[in-house]
Write an enzyme that holds these catalytic residues in place. Structure first.
Site, PDB file in Angstrom:
ATOM      1  N   GLU A 238       0.880  -1.179   0.000  1.00 10.21           N
ATOM      2  CA  GLU A 238       0.000   0.000   0.000  1.00 10.21           C
ATOM      3  C   GLU A 238       0.903   1.209   0.000  1.00 10.21           C
ATOM      4  OE1 GLU A 238      -2.463  -0.587   3.523  1.00 10.21           O
ATOM      5  OE2 GLU A 238      -1.730  -2.605   3.190  1.00 10.21           O
ATOM      6  N   CYS A 272      -1.359   9.115   3.638  1.00 14.90           N
ATOM      7  CA  CYS A 272      -1.391   8.647   2.248  1.00 14.90           C
ATOM      8  C   CYS A 272      -2.653   9.120   1.546  1.00 14.90           C
ATOM      9  CB  CYS A 272      -1.289   7.132   2.214  1.00 14.90           C
ATOM     10  SG  CYS A 272      -2.482   6.336   3.297  1.00 14.90           S
TER      11      CYS A 272
HETATM   12  P1  NAD Z   1       9.494   4.280   2.928  1.00 16.34           P
HETATM   13  O1  NAD Z   1       9.132   3.510   1.716  1.00 16.34           O
HETATM   14  O2  NAD Z   1      10.700   5.125   2.892  1.00 16.34           O
HETATM   15  O3  NAD Z   1       9.708   3.294   4.180  1.00 16.34           O
HETATM   16  C1  NAD Z   1       8.701   2.401   4.611  1.00 16.34           C
HETATM   17  C2  NAD Z   1       9.362   1.247   5.359  1.00 16.34           C
HETATM   18  O4  NAD Z   1      10.118   0.452   4.443  1.00 16.34           O
HETATM   19  C3  NAD Z   1      10.338   1.671   6.465  1.00 16.34           C
HETATM   20  O5  NAD Z   1      10.171   0.811   7.560  1.00 16.34           O
HETATM   21  C4  NAD Z   1      11.699   1.454   5.794  1.00 16.34           C
HETATM   22  O6  NAD Z   1      12.747   1.220   6.703  1.00 16.34           O
HETATM   23  C5  NAD Z   1      11.420   0.229   4.968  1.00 16.34           C
HETATM   24  N1  NAD Z   1      12.317   0.019   3.818  1.00 16.34           N
HETATM   25  C6  NAD Z   1      13.023   0.958   3.129  1.00 16.34           C
HETATM   26  N2  NAD Z   1      13.687   0.364   2.103  1.00 16.34           N
HETATM   27  C7  NAD Z   1      13.391  -0.957   2.153  1.00 16.34           C
HETATM   28  C8  NAD Z   1      13.762  -2.081   1.364  1.00 16.34           C
HETATM   29  N3  NAD Z   1      14.553  -1.969   0.304  1.00 16.34           N
HETATM   30  N4  NAD Z   1      13.237  -3.291   1.685  1.00 16.34           N
HETATM   31  C9  NAD Z   1      12.390  -3.418   2.732  1.00 16.34           C
HETATM   32  N5  NAD Z   1      12.022  -2.397   3.529  1.00 16.34           N
HETATM   33  C10 NAD Z   1      12.507  -1.174   3.242  1.00 16.34           C
HETATM   34  O7  NAD Z   1       8.205   5.118   3.292  1.00 16.34           O
HETATM   35  P2  NAD Z   1       8.033   6.237   4.425  1.00 16.34           P
HETATM   36  O8  NAD Z   1       8.704   7.483   3.990  1.00 16.34           O
HETATM   37  O9  NAD Z   1       8.364   5.651   5.747  1.00 16.34           O
HETATM   38  O10 NAD Z   1       6.432   6.433   4.398  1.00 16.34           O
HETATM   39  C11 NAD Z   1       5.766   7.427   3.682  1.00 16.34           C
HETATM   40  C12 NAD Z   1       5.040   6.802   2.499  1.00 16.34           C
HETATM   41  O11 NAD Z   1       4.112   5.823   2.963  1.00 16.34           O
HETATM   42  C13 NAD Z   1       4.203   7.819   1.755  1.00 16.34           C
HETATM   43  O12 NAD Z   1       4.400   7.675   0.365  1.00 16.34           O
HETATM   44  C14 NAD Z   1       2.771   7.452   2.125  1.00 16.34           C
HETATM   45  O13 NAD Z   1       1.816   7.834   1.166  1.00 16.34           O
HETATM   46  C15 NAD Z   1       2.881   5.978   2.267  1.00 16.34           C
HETATM   47  N6  NAD Z   1       1.769   5.428   3.049  1.00 16.34           N
HETATM   48  C16 NAD Z   1       0.795   4.713   2.396  1.00 16.34           C
HETATM   49  C17 NAD Z   1      -0.308   4.216   3.099  1.00 16.34           C
HETATM   50  C18 NAD Z   1      -1.408   3.452   2.394  1.00 16.34           C
HETATM   51  O14 NAD Z   1      -2.250   2.876   3.070  1.00 16.34           O
HETATM   52  N7  NAD Z   1      -1.463   3.430   1.064  1.00 16.34           N
HETATM   53  C19 NAD Z   1      -0.396   4.442   4.472  1.00 16.34           C
HETATM   54  C20 NAD Z   1       0.609   5.165   5.097  1.00 16.34           C
HETATM   55  C21 NAD Z   1       1.696   5.655   4.380  1.00 16.34           C
END
Ligand code: NAD
Length: 518
Positions: A238, A272
């Site tokens: 998501e 989001c």
């Molecule tokens: P991000 O993608 O930078 O990080 C999310 C998670 O993934 C963190 O725990 C991070 O450490 C981990 N991660 C990073 N690289 C990885 C890899 N290569 N493999 C596995 N895990 C990895 O996102 P963020 O900046 O923490 O969150 C913000 C984003 O989340 C925004 O784009 C927002 O829209 C989205 N979001 C979406 C929803 C939804 O329901 N669609 C809900 C909340 C947030």
């Protein structure tokens, strides 16, 4: 556990930049053992009846509520939100969330009997069961450090899985607190914890988990999907959003501007499904913008209590907001209110931009901050067209007094959740699938439709037939005749007596052929 200390990011308070207690990261080499311990604890957990698992999950919900002040303190530290905001956003409806999750689990995990036609499948029955996948890795972002876990944690546990949580490196303490409360209720191993950045998330995917539930950015979501694909484990992703609200001239202006401000500025816009684009019909646009700006400028900004808005959570996010606003202004947008830092920590004033045009990043890329970008439109149809030009598709809303037309227009939006006169609210209703299209990703959270994340389906087929099935070997002319009769039946011809005769003949032929082997 050997560990290193997690430094930046997530090591300072967004509200004032003061340092926070360092957090230990998990060495990637230790992650397979955490998954293995969750797996060992999962076997007895999955043997419990759903009722018993439900009671334990209810106990977790109660414990989180009882000890909410600890969680709120951590959320205030890590997110910079006010206590009221933290309470409202992540705790206040937890009991209802748990009860709904339990009710959904009873529905989604119920075995389904397969209806089988007797003629083709004599003496046979089949049932489809839900089998826990095993250990689910949940990788979460920072914007809702508890809720982004609980939407997957509760159904994963109710389904009989073990879980390993991977909080964002920006909000590791809240994630650790949740894992500790899980330990209090479920024992030391059923819900494991992995701390760290991308390497830790990547190592978790490869550490033997049976499925991944990921919430985060589009860029990371692509990597996670590819990694899980290589390992042939299911994943749900998501991702980001750039939600649009379309405000029509016949809307209830006062309720609409309160609703738009709510869903654009909640969690300082770090949502989001924040409303980031507002398409307003020209006849009401001047009044809408004037009154929206007045309303927005009346909101309290953290550290004030109750605090309508906290700061941005991290420096990079603040930079993105500033870049988007600066670029919009350089291309002709007008800052009606806000458009600058609050002067306290990573705070950014709630902002209304008027005169936005389609080439601006503020209308194209995820801003994830407290900025409402207004774009004037000639008609609802133009609004729909522009809303659908986005590379994202999470929520979309139409604001109008004409509910029938509003619902018809909402259905034209390319989104997972289409609304009239509200926005985002289905995200806290566990019965409703939370899902998107395009860059928002195909993942689903909440509802029975999300259960493919947590269970695999197993068919159990039992044959009570004492005879061989009539189409088994050896083949003869009656087999062909049987096939022909079945095909004719498919065309609506009356062939029942002929079919019955052929079936008997075929069974006899097979039995005789087998008897000869004695
Ligand atoms: P991000 O993608 O930078 O990080 C999310 C998670 O993934 C963190 O725990 C991070 O450490 C981990 N991660 C990073 N690289 C990885 C890899 N290569 N493999 C596995 N895990 C990895 O996102 P963020 O900046 O923490 O969150 C913000 C984003 O989340 C925004 O784009 C927002 O829209 C989205 N979001 C979406 C929803 C939804 O329901 N669609 C809900 C909340 C947030």
């Amino acid at each position: 556990m050997s560990s290193s200390i997690l430094r930046l990011p997530g090591s300072t308070r967004p509200s004032d930049g003061s340092p926070l207690e360092p957090v230990a990261t998990t060495p990637p080499g230790e992650i397979p053992a955490i998954v293995a311990r969750a797996r060992a604890a999962q076997h007895p957990w999955s043997e419990l009846a759903l009722g018993a698992r439900s009671n334990k999950v209810r106990a977790l919900g109660r414990l989180l509520l009882e000890r909410r002040q600890e969680g709120i303190d951590l959320l205030c530290q890590e997110m910079g939100r006010s206590p009221t905001d933290s309470l409202m956003l992540e705790f206040s409806s937890l009991d209802k969330f748990v009860e709904m999750a339990v009710a959904i689990a009873h529905r989604a995990l119920r075995p389904t009997r397969v209806p089988l036609p007797r003629l083709e499948f004599p003496g046979k029955s089949a049932v489809i069961e839900a089998v826990p996948r095993g250990v689910i890795g949940i990788i979460a972002p920072w914007n809702y450090p508890l809720v982004n876990f609980s939407k997957h944690l509760l159904p994963a546990l109710l389904s009989g899985n073990g879980v390993v949580l991977k909080p964002s490196e920006h909000t590791p303490r809240t994630g650790a607190w949740l894992a500790a409360r899980c330990r209090d209720v479920f024992g030391p191993d059923l819900v494991g914890l992995v701390q760290g950045r991308a390497e830790a998330g990547d190592a978790l995917i490869a550490a033997g988990v049976d499925a991944i539930c990921f919430t985060g950015s589009v860029a990371t979501g692509r990597k996670v999907s590819a990694r899980a694909g290589e390992l042939l484990i299911p994943s749900t992703v998501e991702l980001g959003g750039k939600d649009a609200a379309i405000v029509l001239s016949d809307c209830d202006l006062e309720r609409t501007l309160a609703g738009i401000a709510q869903w654009a500025l909640s969690n300082a816009g770090q949502d989001c499904s924040s409303i980031e684009r507002v398409y307003v019909e020209k006849p009401i646009c001047d009044e809408f913008v004037r009154r929206l700006a007045k309303f927005v400028s009346s909101l309290s900004v953290s550290p004030a209590e109750p605090g309508d808005l906290g700061p941005l959570q991290n420096e990079r996010q603040l930079q993105i907001v500033e870049e988007h606003v600066a670029e919009a202004v350089s291309k002709g947008a007008r800052v009606v209110v806000g458009g600058k830092r609050t002067g306290s920590g990573l705070g950014y004033c709630p902002t209304v931009l008027d005169g936005c045009t389609d080439d601006m990043r503020i209308l194209r890329e995820e801003t994830f901050g407290p900025v409402i970008a207004v774009r004037r439109i000639d008609s609802a149809e133009e609004g729909i067209r522009l809303a659908n030009e986005s590379t994202y598709g999470l929520n979309g809303s139409i604001w109008t007094r004409d509910l029938k037309r509003g619902a018809a227009l909402a259905r034209q939006l390319q989104v997972g959740v289409a609304l009239v006169n509200n926005h985002s609210i289905p995200g806290i209703i566990p019965w409703v699938p939370w899902t998107g299209v395009k860059g928002t990703g195909p993942g689903i959270a909440n509802s029975e439709y999300a259960y493919g994340n947590y269970v695999r389906r197993r068919t159990v087929f039992v044959d009570r037939n004492k005879n061989p099935d009539p189409w088994w070997r050896p083949a003869d002319e009656n087999l062909h005749a049987l096939g022909e009769a079945l095909a004719q039946r498919g065309l609506g011809r009356f062939v029942l007596p002929r079919l019955a005769g052929l079936l008997l003949k075929r069974v006899k032929t097979i039995r005789e052929a087998v008897k000869k082997t004695a």
